[in-house]
Design a protein around this motif. Structure first.
Motif, PDB file in Angstrom:
ATOM      1  N   VAL A  52       3.069  -2.579  47.375  1.00 30.51           N
ATOM      2  CA  VAL A  52       2.568  -1.847  46.217  1.00 30.51           C
ATOM      3  C   VAL A  52       1.846  -2.827  45.300  1.00 30.51           C
ATOM      4  O   VAL A  52       2.311  -3.951  45.088  1.00 30.51           O
ATOM      5  N   ALA A  73       0.529   2.424  40.047  1.00 26.71           N
ATOM      6  CA  ALA A  73       1.093   1.772  41.228  1.00 26.71           C
ATOM      7  C   ALA A  73       0.399   2.373  42.446  1.00 26.71           C
ATOM      8  O   ALA A  73       0.316   3.591  42.570  1.00 26.71           O
ATOM      9  N   TRP A  98       7.879   2.059  36.966  1.00 27.62           N
ATOM     10  CA  TRP A  98       8.833   1.790  38.051  1.00 27.62           C
ATOM     11  C   TRP A  98       9.616   3.061  38.399  1.00 27.62           C
ATOM     12  O   TRP A  98       9.747   3.431  39.556  1.00 27.62           O
ATOM     13  N   TYR A 105       9.937   3.617  47.623  1.00 27.70           N
ATOM     14  CA  TYR A 105       9.168   2.463  47.131  1.00 27.70           C
ATOM     15  C   TYR A 105      10.040   1.553  46.271  1.00 27.70           C
ATOM     16  O   TYR A 105       9.938   0.331  46.352  1.00 27.70           O
ATOM     17  N   ILE A 111       6.156  -5.777  45.496  1.00 36.12           N
ATOM     18  CA  ILE A 111       5.245  -5.350  44.441  1.00 36.12           C
ATOM     19  C   ILE A 111       4.436  -6.539  43.946  1.00 36.12           C
ATOM     20  O   ILE A 111       4.987  -7.569  43.558  1.00 36.12           O
ATOM     21  N   THR A 113       1.676  -7.843  41.178  1.00 34.41           N
ATOM     22  CA  THR A 113       1.134  -7.559  39.851  1.00 34.41           C
ATOM     23  C   THR A 113       0.381  -8.779  39.339  1.00 34.41           C
ATOM     24  O   THR A 113       0.454  -9.863  39.935  1.00 34.41           O
ATOM     25  N   HIS A 128       9.256  -8.877  43.654  1.00 32.87           N
ATOM     26  CA  HIS A 128       8.093  -8.899  42.759  1.00 32.87           C
ATOM     27  C   HIS A 128       7.322 -10.212  42.925  1.00 32.87           C
ATOM     28  O   HIS A 128       7.890 -11.280  42.862  1.00 32.87           O
TER      29      HIS A 128
END
Length: 186
Positions: A52, A73, A98, A105, A111, A113, A128
């Motif tokens: 994601v 997302a 979130w 997910y 994830i 970012t 993350h």
């Protein structure tokens, strides 16, 4: 009129094309705003590793002092939008993004970012990855940000088509997200 609202046509332009009053177009927009589903529709996923990409983009309602951040997302494999939150640029909105994502997910996704600190305080640290834009790991969501700005005139930075009502602003964004995800299914 619904299809015309998905294009970057002003409400005055829609009124001219349809030969109706601007007030008629505005009443239609207001009536549609209430019925737009504010939850992402997406194809079901099995439990496996998912990627994601998350990002946020700036917008405003009525004046630039009333900032609204669109948090998104995106599933990197299918390009579907799997989470949306519109609000401020705080950890509260990051948490709402979130929570807007489907459970599969939240359980399985890695994830990616940018380095915005709100993500660090909300996303599970083991899954993350905070990356630079030139890494390529957020390229799809960055491209989607360009697409949504191009297609939703209320999000164009220098435009007279800004939203005057928060409800209509939210509806325009949600309407585009639903249309975008549905177009991926074709």
């Amino acid at each position: 009129m619904s299809r015309m609202l998905l294009e970057r046509i002003s409400q005055a332009g829609i009124a001219r094309v349809l030969q109706v009053s601007e007030d008629t177009v505005q009443r239609y927009v207001n009536s549609q705003a209430a019925s737009v589903k504010k939850q992402v529709s997406r194809t079901p996923k099995e439990k496996k590793r998912l990627n994601v990409q998350m990002d946020e983009l700036w917008s405003f309602v009525d004046s630039k002092g009333n900032q609204q951040w669109v948090w998104l997302a995106l599933d990197a494999q299918t390009r579907e939008i799997v989470g949306v939150q519109i609000g401020d640029r705080s950890a509260v909105s990051a948490l709402a993004l979130w929570n807007s994502m489907p459970p599969v997910y939240r359980q399985c996704a890695v994830i990616y970012t940018d380095h915005w600190s709100a993500y660090d305080s909300v996303l599970p640290s083991k899954r993350h990855q905070s990356v630079d834009k030139d890494s390529g790991f957020t390229s799809y969501i960055e491209r989607f940000n360009c697409t949504i700005r191009q297609r939703v005139s209320r999000l164009v930075r220098k435009s007279l088509a800004f939203s005057k009502k928060l409800e209509n602003h939210l509806a325009a964004i949600w309407r585009f997200v639903h249309h975008y995800n549905a177009s991926l299914q074709l």
